[in-house]
Design a protein around this motif. Structure first.
Motif, PDB file in Angstrom:
ATOM      1  N   SER A  86     -32.912 -35.279   1.704  1.00 30.42           N
ATOM      2  CA  SER A  86     -33.428 -35.685   3.017  1.00 30.42           C
ATOM      3  C   SER A  86     -34.198 -34.560   3.692  1.00 30.42           C
ATOM      4  CB  SER A  86     -32.267 -36.123   3.918  1.00 30.42           C
ATOM      5  OG  SER A  86     -31.585 -37.231   3.372  1.00 30.42           O
ATOM      6  N   VAL A  87     -33.802 -33.316   3.406  1.00 27.18           N
ATOM      7  CA  VAL A  87     -34.454 -32.172   4.061  1.00 27.18           C
ATOM      8  C   VAL A  87     -35.898 -32.027   3.570  1.00 27.18           C
ATOM      9  CG1 VAL A  87     -34.387 -29.671   4.340  1.00 27.18           C
ATOM     10  CG2 VAL A  87     -32.272 -30.983   4.442  1.00 27.18           C
ATOM     11  N   VAL A  88     -36.093 -32.080   2.250  1.00 26.92           N
ATOM     12  CA  VAL A  88     -37.457 -31.966   1.712  1.00 26.92           C
ATOM     13  C   VAL A  88     -38.298 -33.167   2.143  1.00 26.92           C
ATOM     14  CG1 VAL A  88     -38.805 -32.021  -0.428  1.00 26.92           C
ATOM     15  CG2 VAL A  88     -36.828 -30.516  -0.249  1.00 26.92           C
ATOM     16  N   GLN A  89     -37.695 -34.332   2.108  1.00 28.40           N
ATOM     17  CA  GLN A  89     -38.428 -35.537   2.523  1.00 28.40           C
ATOM     18  C   GLN A  89     -38.833 -35.441   3.999  1.00 28.40           C
ATOM     19  OE1 GLN A  89     -36.179 -39.154   2.155  1.00 28.40           O
ATOM     20  NE2 GLN A  89     -37.991 -40.415   1.800  1.00 28.40           N
ATOM     21  N   GLY A  90     -37.914 -34.919   4.827  1.00 29.69           N
ATOM     22  CA  GLY A  90     -38.211 -34.771   6.259  1.00 29.69           C
ATOM     23  C   GLY A  90     -39.260 -33.706   6.530  1.00 29.69           C
ATOM     24  N   PHE A  91     -39.214 -32.599   5.762  1.00 30.54           N
ATOM     25  CA  PHE A  91     -40.206 -31.530   5.925  1.00 30.54           C
ATOM     26  C   PHE A  91     -41.605 -32.049   5.612  1.00 30.54           C
ATOM     27  CE2 PHE A  91     -42.385 -27.631   4.403  1.00 30.54           C
ATOM     28  CZ  PHE A  91     -42.199 -26.826   5.517  1.00 30.54           C
ATOM     29  N   ARG A  92     -41.695 -32.821   4.539  1.00 37.15           N
ATOM     30  CA  ARG A  92     -43.000 -33.390   4.146  1.00 37.15           C
ATOM     31  C   ARG A  92     -43.480 -34.411   5.186  1.00 37.15           C
ATOM     32  NH1 ARG A  92     -42.016 -34.943  -1.222  1.00 37.15           N
ATOM     33  NH2 ARG A  92     -42.940 -33.044  -2.057  1.00 37.15           N
ATOM     34  N   TRP A  93     -42.533 -35.234   5.674  1.00 37.68           N
ATOM     35  CA  TRP A  93     -42.900 -36.229   6.690  1.00 37.68           C
ATOM     36  C   TRP A  93     -43.402 -35.550   7.970  1.00 37.68           C
ATOM     37  CZ3 TRP A  93     -39.778 -36.295  11.194  1.00 37.68           C
ATOM     38  CH2 TRP A  93     -40.174 -37.230  12.157  1.00 37.68           C
ATOM     39  N   SER A  94     -42.737 -34.482   8.399  1.00 39.70           N
ATOM     40  CA  SER A  94     -43.116 -33.830   9.648  1.00 39.70           C
ATOM     41  C   SER A  94     -44.502 -33.196   9.569  1.00 39.70           C
ATOM     42  CB  SER A  94     -42.078 -32.764  10.021  1.00 39.70           C
ATOM     43  OG  SER A  94     -42.015 -31.764   9.025  1.00 39.70           O
ATOM     44  N   LEU A  95     -44.897 -32.739   8.371  1.00 38.79           N
ATOM     45  CA  LEU A  95     -46.206 -32.081   8.232  1.00 38.79           C
ATOM     46  C   LEU A  95     -47.323 -33.045   7.862  1.00 38.79           C
ATOM     47  CD1 LEU A  95     -45.233 -28.778   6.374  1.00 38.79           C
ATOM     48  CD2 LEU A  95     -45.782 -29.060   8.788  1.00 38.79           C
ATOM     49  N   PHE A 155     -38.042 -21.696  -0.925  1.00 38.23           N
ATOM     50  CA  PHE A 155     -37.274 -20.971   0.085  1.00 38.23           C
ATOM     51  C   PHE A 155     -35.775 -21.169  -0.149  1.00 38.23           C
ATOM     52  CE2 PHE A 155     -34.965 -21.330   4.145  1.00 38.23           C
ATOM     53  CZ  PHE A 155     -35.022 -20.009   4.550  1.00 38.23           C
ATOM     54  N   PHE A 156     -35.385 -22.425  -0.385  1.00 36.99           N
ATOM     55  CA  PHE A 156     -33.976 -22.732  -0.636  1.00 36.99           C
ATOM     56  C   PHE A 156     -33.488 -22.051  -1.913  1.00 36.99           C
ATOM     57  CE2 PHE A 156     -31.305 -25.494  -3.301  1.00 36.99           C
ATOM     58  CZ  PHE A 156     -30.124 -25.474  -2.579  1.00 36.99           C
ATOM     59  N   ALA A 157     -34.253 -22.212  -3.005  1.00 36.38           N
ATOM     60  CA  ALA A 157     -33.826 -21.687  -4.306  1.00 36.38           C
ATOM     61  C   ALA A 157     -33.783 -20.162  -4.306  1.00 36.38           C
ATOM     62  CB  ALA A 157     -34.776 -22.192  -5.393  1.00 36.38           C
ATOM     63  N   SER A 158     -34.791 -19.537  -3.705  1.00 36.58           N
ATOM     64  CA  SER A 158     -34.846 -18.072  -3.692  1.00 36.58           C
ATOM     65  C   SER A 158     -33.700 -17.483  -2.876  1.00 36.58           C
ATOM     66  CB  SER A 158     -36.191 -17.615  -3.114  1.00 36.58           C
ATOM     67  OG  SER A 158     -36.232 -16.215  -2.986  1.00 36.58           O
ATOM     68  N   SER A 159     -33.440 -18.044  -1.694  1.00 36.98           N
ATOM     69  CA  SER A 159     -32.356 -17.520  -0.853  1.00 36.98           C
ATOM     70  C   SER A 159     -31.005 -17.735  -1.516  1.00 36.98           C
ATOM     71  CB  SER A 159     -32.396 -18.183   0.533  1.00 36.98           C
ATOM     72  OG  SER A 159     -32.340 -19.594   0.428  1.00 36.98           O
ATOM     73  N   LEU A 160     -30.808 -18.869  -2.189  1.00 41.34           N
ATOM     74  CA  LEU A 160     -29.537 -19.144  -2.854  1.00 41.34           C
ATOM     75  C   LEU A 160     -29.329 -18.178  -4.027  1.00 41.34           C
ATOM     76  CD1 LEU A 160     -27.022 -20.870  -3.250  1.00 41.34           C
ATOM     77  CD2 LEU A 160     -28.392 -22.477  -4.596  1.00 41.34           C
ATOM     78  N   ALA A 161     -30.366 -17.989  -4.845  1.00 40.24           N
ATOM     79  CA  ALA A 161     -30.245 -17.104  -6.011  1.00 40.24           C
ATOM     80  C   ALA A 161     -30.019 -15.657  -5.585  1.00 40.24           C
ATOM     81  CB  ALA A 161     -31.499 -17.231  -6.878  1.00 40.24           C
ATOM     82  N   LEU A 202     -36.512 -26.680   8.247  1.00 44.57           N
ATOM     83  CA  LEU A 202     -36.420 -25.314   7.720  1.00 44.57           C
ATOM     84  C   LEU A 202     -35.040 -24.724   8.033  1.00 44.57           C
ATOM     85  CD1 LEU A 202     -37.701 -22.828   6.412  1.00 44.57           C
ATOM     86  CD2 LEU A 202     -38.622 -22.211   8.667  1.00 44.57           C
ATOM     87  N   ILE A 203     -34.578 -24.948   9.255  1.00 43.15           N
ATOM     88  CA  ILE A 203     -33.234 -24.471   9.634  1.00 43.15           C
ATOM     89  C   ILE A 203     -32.170 -25.170   8.787  1.00 43.15           C
ATOM     90  CG2 ILE A 203     -31.540 -24.431  11.513  1.00 43.15           C
ATOM     91  CD1 ILE A 203     -33.904 -24.176  13.458  1.00 43.15           C
ATOM     92  N   ALA A 204     -32.370 -26.474   8.568  1.00 44.90           N
ATOM     93  CA  ALA A 204     -31.413 -27.224   7.746  1.00 44.90           C
ATOM     94  C   ALA A 204     -31.354 -26.662   6.326  1.00 44.90           C
ATOM     95  CB  ALA A 204     -31.804 -28.697   7.719  1.00 44.90           C
ATOM     96  N   ALA A 205     -32.528 -26.347   5.740  1.00 44.40           N
ATOM     97  CA  ALA A 205     -32.555 -25.766   4.388  1.00 44.40           C
ATOM     98  C   ALA A 205     -31.862 -24.405   4.370  1.00 44.40           C
ATOM     99  CB  ALA A 205     -34.005 -25.633   3.918  1.00 44.40           C
ATOM    100  N   SER A 206     -32.041 -23.621   5.445  1.00 41.36           N
ATOM    101  CA  SER A 206     -31.381 -22.312   5.531  1.00 41.36           C
ATOM    102  C   SER A 206     -29.867 -22.480   5.547  1.00 41.36           C
ATOM    103  CB  SER A 206     -31.824 -21.576   6.798  1.00 41.36           C
ATOM    104  OG  SER A 206     -33.217 -21.474   6.873  1.00 41.36           O
TER     105      SER A 206
END
Length: 285
Positions: free
Chosen positions: A236-245, A103-109, A173-177
């Motif tokens: 921290s964002v990816v680590q937090g996303f994985r932790w939350s799920l 999501f991060f890479a696609s939106s940035l590119a 997800l909002i943080a990654a956006s």
């Protein structure tokens, strides 16, 4: 192009005069709201263009993460033995990180190329140029929703329990956006003048991937070097996303807060720079 519109009565009609902005300032957010219908149209068109002329269509959003997950699971999970360090199945561990990373890479590119790739529109009509990188995010959102559905299916197949912190995933997800958009605002404006940016973005994304715990667990990085990885805001964002799920190791909230402060600063300065330079976009592209 940055502009300010004024209207004055001209008998039965109104004449609209577009004036270039001056100085350093933030974009006119009221103007963005007035052009929200154009944002919706461009977003829908971008989504359609991505998949319309391909054989698999939206199937690419399914095939790519699945194949990537299988390859990474074999190399890093089975051969490198990283699967022995995790409580959850390694394919789920990887796909959880990949969903947010893609999501991060696609939106940035997509966003960084949005102005150059749609230069034919710039010279014909006026609209807030910030709409172009914003509309590019729509494709990434669609891909994320499809890939997240695949993740849910895979979690059901593997019998993975969902963490009680799952609703917090929206925060990451909002943080990654925000991180993606703050970087793309700068890169979009720079890409108009310096075409080297087109070649820099894929390299930047690939480098950040290696510095983010998407395909490897954080535990394999020596403690004394982990502070370097935390300088990457997506860490921290990816680590937090994985932790939350999945209920894995929680993120370092101090580093996460610092990442968000850095992102806010990057976004603020990027928006001011974008507004300052957008008046030259139509002349350069």
């Amino acid at each position: 192009m940055s502009a300010k519109a004024t209207s004055e009565p001209d008998r039965l009609h109104y004449r609209t005069t577009i004036l270039p902005s001056s100085g350093w300032s933030l974009p006119d957010f009221h103007e963005l709201i007035r052009y929200r219908d154009l944002l919706k149209i461009l977003t829908a068109r971008n989504i359609s263009l991505i998949y319309r002329q391909s054989i698999l269509g939206v199937g690419w959003a399914i095939v790519r993460p699945l194949i990537t997950t299988i390859i990474f699971s074999l190399i890093f999970g089975h051969f490198a033995g990283f699967d022995q360090t995790q409580k959850v199945a390694y394919p789920i561990f990887i796909l959880t990180g990949l969903v947010l990373w893609n999501f991060f890479a696609s939106s940035l590119a997509n966003a960084s190329e949005s102005v150059v790739s749609q230069s034919h529109i710039l010279t014909k009509i006026y609209f807030p140029r910030l709409i172009l990188p914003l509309s590019a995010l729509g494709v990434a959102v669609v891909d994320f929703l499809i890939q997240f559905a695949i993740l849910v299916v895979l979690m059901v197949i593997y019998g993975a329990a969902v963490s009680i912190y799952a609703p917090v995933a929206i925060l990451f997800l909002i943080a990654a956006s925000l991180i993606s958009f703050s970087m793309s605002v700068w890169l979009t404006a720079l890409n108009v003048r310096f075409r080297d940016i087109k070649h820099t973005v894929p390299f930047l994304i690939q480098t950040l991937l290696y510095l983010t715990p998407v395909i490897y667990p954080v535990e394999i990085v020596p403690q004394r070097w982990q502070w370097l990885l935390h300088l990457n805001p997506m860490f921290s964002v990816v680590q937090g996303f994985r932790w939350s799920l999945l209920g894995t190791e929680p993120p370092n909230w101090t580093w996460f807060s610092l990442s968000m402060l850095l992102t806010a600063l990057l976004l603020l300065t990027g928006l001011v720079f974008f507004r300052r330079t957008e008046s030259t976009f139509a002349d350069i592209v």
